[in-house]
Design a protein around this motif. Structure first.
Motif, mmCIF file in Angstrom:
data_model
loop_
_atom_site.group_PDB
_atom_site.id
_atom_site.type_symbol
_atom_site.label_atom_id
_atom_site.label_comp_id
_atom_site.label_asym_id
_atom_site.label_seq_id
_atom_site.Cartn_x
_atom_site.Cartn_y
_atom_site.Cartn_z
ATOM 1 N N GLU A 141 1.098 -1.211 0.168
ATOM 2 C CA GLU A 141 0.048 -0.388 0.085
ATOM 3 C C GLU A 141 0.584 1.257 0.237
ATOM 4 O O GLU A 141 0.629 2.161 -0.928
ATOM 5 N N ARG A 142 2.474 1.909 0.795
ATOM 6 C CA ARG A 142 2.663 2.526 1.107
ATOM 7 C C ARG A 142 4.149 2.377 1.180
ATOM 8 O O ARG A 142 4.925 1.945 1.743
ATOM 9 N N PRO A 143 5.311 1.657 -0.300
ATOM 10 C CA PRO A 143 5.754 1.289 0.075
ATOM 11 C C PRO A 143 7.378 2.592 0.502
ATOM 12 O O PRO A 143 6.811 3.271 -0.303
ATOM 13 N N GLN A 144 7.806 2.322 0.927
ATOM 14 C CA GLN A 144 8.726 3.400 1.300
ATOM 15 C C GLN A 144 10.408 2.624 1.323
ATOM 16 O O GLN A 144 11.119 1.695 1.109
ATOM 17 N N ARG A 145 11.269 3.665 0.803
ATOM 18 C CA ARG A 145 12.530 3.263 1.097
ATOM 19 C C ARG A 145 13.537 2.633 2.173
ATOM 20 O O ARG A 145 13.253 3.361 2.851
ATOM 21 N N TRP A 146 14.566 1.318 2.168
ATOM 22 C CA TRP A 146 14.657 1.515 3.299
ATOM 23 C C TRP A 146 16.537 1.577 2.993
ATOM 24 O O TRP A 146 17.038 1.242 1.940
ATOM 25 N N GLU A 147 17.508 2.095 4.476
ATOM 26 C CA GLU A 147 18.829 1.931 4.008
ATOM 27 C C GLU A 147 19.476 0.754 4.893
ATOM 28 O O GLU A 147 18.285 0.680 5.927
ATOM 29 N N TYR A 148 20.647 -0.027 4.448
ATOM 30 C CA TYR A 148 21.468 -0.427 4.971
ATOM 31 C C TYR A 148 22.762 -0.594 5.558
ATOM 32 O O TYR A 148 23.263 -0.207 4.651
ATOM 33 N N ARG A 149 23.181 -0.841 6.259
ATOM 34 C CA ARG A 149 24.561 -0.767 6.474
ATOM 35 C C ARG A 149 24.921 -2.417 6.941
ATOM 36 O O ARG A 149 24.166 -2.770 7.967
ATOM 37 N N ARG A 150 26.442 -2.985 7.454
ATOM 38 C CA ARG A 150 26.674 -3.810 8.125
ATOM 39 C C ARG A 150 28.196 -3.891 8.888
ATOM 40 O O ARG A 150 28.375 -2.598 7.936
ATOM 41 N N GLU A 151 28.280 -4.234 9.745
ATOM 42 C CA GLU A 151 28.806 -3.921 10.853
ATOM 43 C C GLU A 151 29.596 -5.337 11.159
ATOM 44 O O GLU A 151 28.382 -6.523 11.352
ATOM 45 N N THR A 152 31.100 -5.559 11.577
ATOM 46 C CA THR A 152 31.322 -6.573 11.796
ATOM 47 C C THR A 152 31.823 -6.408 13.569
ATOM 48 O O THR A 152 32.409 -6.315 13.652
ATOM 49 N N VAL A 153 31.546 -7.383 14.380
ATOM 50 C CA VAL A 153 31.114 -7.265 15.711
ATOM 51 C C VAL A 153 31.099 -8.870 15.794
ATOM 52 O O VAL A 153 31.158 -9.980 15.774
ATOM 53 N N TRP A 154 32.083 -8.429 17.121
ATOM 54 C CA TRP A 154 32.163 -10.161 17.686
ATOM 55 C C TRP A 154 30.657 -9.793 18.547
ATOM 56 O O TRP A 154 29.626 -9.264 19.178
ATOM 57 N N PRO A 155 29.962 -11.336 19.445
ATOM 58 C CA PRO A 155 29.042 -11.786 19.901
ATOM 59 C C PRO A 155 28.532 -10.197 21.057
ATOM 60 O O PRO A 155 27.745 -9.800 21.515
ATOM 61 N N GLU A 156 29.875 -10.156 22.360
ATOM 62 C CA GLU A 156 29.823 -9.959 22.981
ATOM 63 C C GLU A 156 29.318 -8.216 22.988
ATOM 64 O O GLU A 156 28.994 -7.394 23.728
ATOM 65 N N GLY A 157 30.146 -7.873 21.683
ATOM 66 C CA GLY A 157 29.999 -6.019 21.265
ATOM 67 C C GLY A 157 29.237 -5.500 20.800
ATOM 68 O O GLY A 157 28.509 -5.063 20.120
ATOM 69 N N ARG A 158 27.671 -6.541 20.476
ATOM 70 C CA ARG A 158 26.559 -6.171 19.668
ATOM 71 C C ARG A 158 25.776 -5.100 19.998
ATOM 72 O O ARG A 158 25.289 -4.647 19.528
ATOM 73 N N SER A 159 25.395 -5.374 21.325
ATOM 74 C CA SER A 159 24.886 -4.269 21.797
ATOM 75 C C SER A 159 25.697 -3.478 21.789
ATOM 76 O O SER A 159 25.116 -1.767 22.024
ATOM 77 N N ALA A 160 26.488 -2.964 22.416
ATOM 78 C CA ALA A 160 27.212 -1.632 22.370
ATOM 79 C C ALA A 160 26.947 -1.181 20.670
ATOM 80 O O ALA A 160 26.524 -0.099 21.018
#
Length: 250
Positions: free
Chosen positions: A118-137
Motif C-alpha cells: 500500500e505505501r512502499p518506502q525506501r530502506w537504508e542498510y549498513r553492515r558492521e563486523t562485531v563480536w557477539p559480546e560487542g553487539r549490544s554496544a
C-alpha cells in the motif's frame, strides 16, 4: 528459551495455524536464536504479540518455506535472497531503494524481506563486523541515528532504517519495480575466489597423489620434489591472492 517457543507454538495452534506450519516455524526461529545467541523475547518481542503477527490468515512462513516475520504476507510481497560478502551491502541498499525491508537473516544466510503493497518506502542498510559480546554496544551506538538490527550472520550484523530518516517524505515510492527474478547475487570477486579455491584443492590433491605414487614406486623423489616446489609456489601465490581479495570486503 524453550518456554518461549512452547508458548508460541501453543498460541499459534490456538490461532488456527496448521500443525506442520507451526512445527516448521518453531524450528526455524529456534535455529535462528541458537545461532545468534539472542534472547527470544528480545529478538521477537512479547510472545503473544509475536504470535499475533505470525498467526491467522497471514501465514507463518515465507515463500521459501522458512518462517517469516508475518508482516510480509499481510502487508504485501515477500522475498528471500542472498549475496556474498563483497556485494551484500550494495545489494541491500539497491533493493532497499525498491522498498524491500529485511526482517531477518535466516540460518541459511538468506535475507528474509517484505515490501508494503500500500505505501512502499525506501530502506537504508549498513553492515558492521562485531563480536557477539560487542553487539549490544554497536546497536546502542547506531540507535540514535535510527538504525535497528535486522539480522546476524556469523560476525556480521546488519542494520536497517527507513529512508525517511535521511530524505524525509521523498522516501515513499510511488510505483515500485517488480520483485527481482533471482535469489542469488554473487559478485565477480566472490566467483574468482571460488575458482581459486577449486584450483587450490586440485593442486593439493595432485601433490598428495604424487607423494603416494612416488613412495609406492621407490622413485628417488627428484621429480616429485620438483612437483612439490611448483605446487607450493602455486598454492602460495593463490593463497596470497585470496587473502588480498578477502581483506577488501568493502
Amino acid at each position: 528459551m524453550s518456554d518461549y517457543f512452547d508458548e508460541l507454538a501453543a498460541l499459534l495452534r490456538d490461532r488456527g495455524v496448521p500443525a506442520e506450519r507451526v512445527a516448521s516455524t518453531i524450528e526455524e526461529l529456534a535455529g535462528h536464536v541458537a545461532e545468534s545467541g539472542a534472547d527470544p523475547e528480545e529478538e521477537f518481542g512479547p510472545v503473544a504479540a509475536f504470535a499475533d503477527s505470525l498467526g491467522g490468515d497471514t501465514g507463518a512462513a515465507g515463500d521459501d518455506g522458512t518462517a517469516g516475520d508475518g508482516r510480509a504476507a499481510s502487508a504485501g510481497e515477500s522475498w528471500s535472497w542472498t549475496a556474498d560478502i563483497f556485494a551484500d551491502e550494495r545489494r541491500l541498499n539497491e533493493f532497499g531503494e525498491q522498498g524491500w525491508e529485511v526482517d531477518r537473516v535466516d540460518r541459511r544466510g538468506m535475507f528474509v524481506s517484505h515490501r508494503d503493497s500500500e505505501r512502499p518506502q525506501r530502506w537504508e542498510y549498513r553492515r558492521e563486523t562485531v563480536w557477539p559480546e560487542g553487539r549490544s554496544a554497536v546497536t546502542e551506538r547506531l540507535a540514535p541515528d535510527g538504525w535497528e538490527p535486522c539480522g546476524t550472520w556469523f560476525l556480521y550484523e546488519y542494520f536497517k532504517r527507513p529512508g525517511a530518516a535521511s530524505v524525509g517524505p521523498a522516501a515513499e515510492i510511488g510505483s515500485p519495480p517488480p520483485a527481482p527474478g533471482g535469489r542469488l547475487f554473487f559478485s565477480a570477486r566472490f566467483l574468482l575466489i571460488l575458482v581459486a579455491f577449486v584450483l587450490l584443492t586440485v593442486v593439493a590433491g595432485w601433490v598428495v597423489v604424487g607423494f603416494i605414487g612416488s613412495a609406492g614406486s621407490g622413485d628417488d623423489g627428484a621429480g616429485f620434489a620438483a612437483g612439490v616446489a611448483v605446487g607450493v609456489a602455486v598454492v602460495g601465490g593463490a593463497a596470497a591472492a585470496l587473502w588480498s581479495l578477502a581483506r577488501r570486503d568493502r
